[in-house]
Enzyme design. Structure first.
Site, PDB file in Angstrom:
ATOM      1  N   HIS A  11     -15.262  14.104   8.465  1.00 53.54           N
ATOM      2  CA  HIS A  11     -16.048  12.729   8.404  1.00 53.54           C
ATOM      3  C   HIS A  11     -17.044  13.186   7.592  1.00 53.54           C
ATOM      4  CE1 HIS A  11     -14.005  11.502  12.139  1.00 53.54           C
ATOM      5  NE2 HIS A  11     -13.844  13.043  12.251  1.00 53.54           N
ATOM      6  N   HIS A 189      -7.064   9.932  15.580  1.00 49.56           N
ATOM      7  CA  HIS A 189      -7.714  11.069  16.352  1.00 49.56           C
ATOM      8  C   HIS A 189      -7.003  10.674  17.693  1.00 49.56           C
ATOM      9  CE1 HIS A 189     -10.873  11.527  13.599  1.00 49.56           C
ATOM     10  NE2 HIS A 189     -11.560  12.607  14.436  1.00 49.56           N
ATOM     11  N   GLU A 192      -8.089  14.562  21.631  1.00 41.69           N
ATOM     12  CA  GLU A 192      -8.996  15.630  21.640  1.00 41.69           C
ATOM     13  C   GLU A 192      -9.768  15.605  22.843  1.00 41.69           C
ATOM     14  OE1 GLU A 192     -12.434  14.013  19.128  1.00 41.69           O
ATOM     15  OE2 GLU A 192     -13.414  15.965  18.925  1.00 41.69           O
ATOM     16  N   ASP A 270     -14.118  19.122  10.247  1.00 40.04           N
ATOM     17  CA  ASP A 270     -14.443  17.968  11.154  1.00 40.04           C
ATOM     18  C   ASP A 270     -15.881  17.376  10.885  1.00 40.04           C
ATOM     19  OD1 ASP A 270     -14.192  15.892  13.050  1.00 40.04           O
ATOM     20  OD2 ASP A 270     -14.153  17.111  14.819  1.00 40.04           O
ATOM     21  N   ASP A 271     -16.959  17.592  11.420  1.00 40.87           N
ATOM     22  CA  ASP A 271     -18.426  17.371  11.318  1.00 40.87           C
ATOM     23  C   ASP A 271     -19.116  18.661  10.987  1.00 40.87           C
ATOM     24  OD1 ASP A 271     -18.277  14.385  11.923  1.00 40.87           O
ATOM     25  OD2 ASP A 271     -17.376  15.266  13.573  1.00 40.87           O
TER      26      ASP A 271
HETATM   27  N1  HPA Z   1     -13.848  13.126  17.300  1.00 34.83           N
HETATM   28  C1  HPA Z   1     -14.171  11.533  17.431  1.00 34.83           C
HETATM   29  N2  HPA Z   1     -14.995  10.839  16.595  1.00 34.83           N
HETATM   30  C2  HPA Z   1     -15.502  11.385  15.780  1.00 34.83           C
HETATM   31  C3  HPA Z   1     -15.220  12.792  15.650  1.00 34.83           C
HETATM   32  C4  HPA Z   1     -14.592  13.529  16.427  1.00 34.83           C
HETATM   33  O1  HPA Z   1     -14.236  14.780  16.277  1.00 34.83           O
HETATM   34  N3  HPA Z   1     -16.277  13.155  14.540  1.00 34.83           N
HETATM   35  C5  HPA Z   1     -16.832  11.821  13.857  1.00 34.83           C
HETATM   36  N4  HPA Z   1     -16.265  10.896  14.799  1.00 34.83           N
HETATM   37 ZN    ZN Z   2     -12.849  14.241  13.717  1.00 30.78          ZN
END
Ligand code: HPA
Ligand code: ZN
Length: 331
Positions: A11, A189, A192, A270-271
């Site tokens: 992201h 997604h 998770e 991811d982030d």
């Molecule tokens: N999951 C869901 N939404 C998100 C994520 C994530 O890991 N990172 C940024 N938005």
């Molecule tokens: Zn993500």
């Protein structure tokens, strides 16, 4: 360990390092609810996905102009290149900006300024994937797709992110159908924090080609068998899973079992500004804490290119795959 790799779950807003956040806050006259970089870093102790999302959306307030998005993407691409990333398929969250009065043009044009020169500047090829916020309405997602129409020559696909539980894939059936009709690739997604059933639904209802995270498929043996049979790639994010407590510790991560089951796994960051590491940091982590050997690490790198949306440039994919096979691990 800079093995050549593609990053498929990233992201761009999650690459906003605290130092850049404060610099942009000053440039734009925005006040962050933190006194200092250290203060902001201290706020990165997360309990779950929502506690991360609260900080993630708060920090985005500093992103206002085309130049901000350009600087953000350029900083990420520089770091990614230094960590062996050769190709990046980058998520962005337009609704999180539109709701603050920042236009689609500022976001896409800004990102594109960095992406369009990335091969030359950083040696990294790129794609853009526009994500919808699943805790916003389906109508809002559809409006966002409409707003993106003038920019679709720069957008490869769509994704689905933000708070997962209570927002099942089926909520977005129509917008995924509309995107497919526009020739956009589809990911989401799923699994998770949400259940394995969301993964099945994303495949069956949304027609996704890759599943982002997909961790909880391991709770459904029939689903694992299907993902293996259909060679559906999963974009796993080990450091993210630890920081958001999807797993208790890195040592408990199911990645080795997933590879043993024959799943097409990839490793991603991811982030990275929030979860303690970029692409190589994630590769190093699974080598050091999960005991993955060179064959498995090479498989993960190979999978990243096999799973990437490079169907319009198979020559490039072949070149990248050859780089993976030729890579020599440091002794
Ligand atoms: N999951 C869901 N939404 C998100 C994520 C994530 O890991 N990172 C940024 N938005
Ligand atoms: Zn993500």
């Amino acid at each position: 360990m800079s093995i050549p790799k593609a990053e498929l779950h990233l992201h761009i807003e999650g690459t906003l390092e605290p130092e850049l956040a404060f610099a942009l806050a000053e440039r734009n006259g925005v006040t962050l609810p933190y006194a200092s970089v250290d203060d902001l870093r201290a706020a990165q102790a997360f309990d779950d996905l929502q506690s991360f999302l609260d900080l993630y959306y708060a920090c985005m307030a500093v992103l206002r102009t085309e130049r901000d998005f350009e600087d953000l993407a350029d900083a990420y691409l520089r770091r990614a290149a230094a960590q062996g990333v050769r190709h990046a398929e980058i998520f962005f969250d337009p609704q999180a900006h539109l709701s603050r009065g920042v236009g689609m043009g500022a976001v896409v044009d800004g990102l594109w300024r960095a992406l369009s020169r990335s091969e030359e500047t950083h040696g990294v090829s790129t794609r853009l994937i526009m994500c919808f916020l699943r805790d916003e309405s389906a109508a809002s997602a559809m409006e966002t797709l409409e707003l993106a129409r003038p920019y679709l020559d720069r957008i490869t696909g769509i994704g689905l992110d933000s708070a997962e539980v209570g927002h099942p894939p089926v909520k977005f059936r129509e917008v995924y159908e509309a995107a497919a009709a526009l020739g956009l690739r589809r990911v989401a997604h799923a699994g998770e924090e949400g259940p394995a059933a969301y993964i099945t639904e994303a495949l069956d209802v949304l027609g996704v080609e890759r599943v982002d995270h997909g961790l909880r498929c391991m709770e459904d043996a029939a689903l694992v068998e299907r993902l293996v049979r259909e060679r559906i790639p999963l974009t796993l994010c080990p450091l993210s899973n630890v920081r958001l407590r999807a797993v208790e510790a890195l040592e408990e991560h199911p990645l080795p079992a997933m590879l043993d089951a024959g799943l097409m796994c990839t490793v991603n960051s991811d982030d990275p500004a929030y979860f303690g590491g970029y692409a190589d940091d994630n590769f190093d982590a699974v080598r050091d804490h999960l005991g993955l050997g060179e064959d498995r690490l090479r498989e993960l790198a190979r999978n990243s290119f096999l799973a990437s949306f490079l169907e319009d440039d198979e020559e490039r994919r072949a070149r990248y795959l050859a780089e993976v096979e030729a890579y020599e691990f440091p002794r």
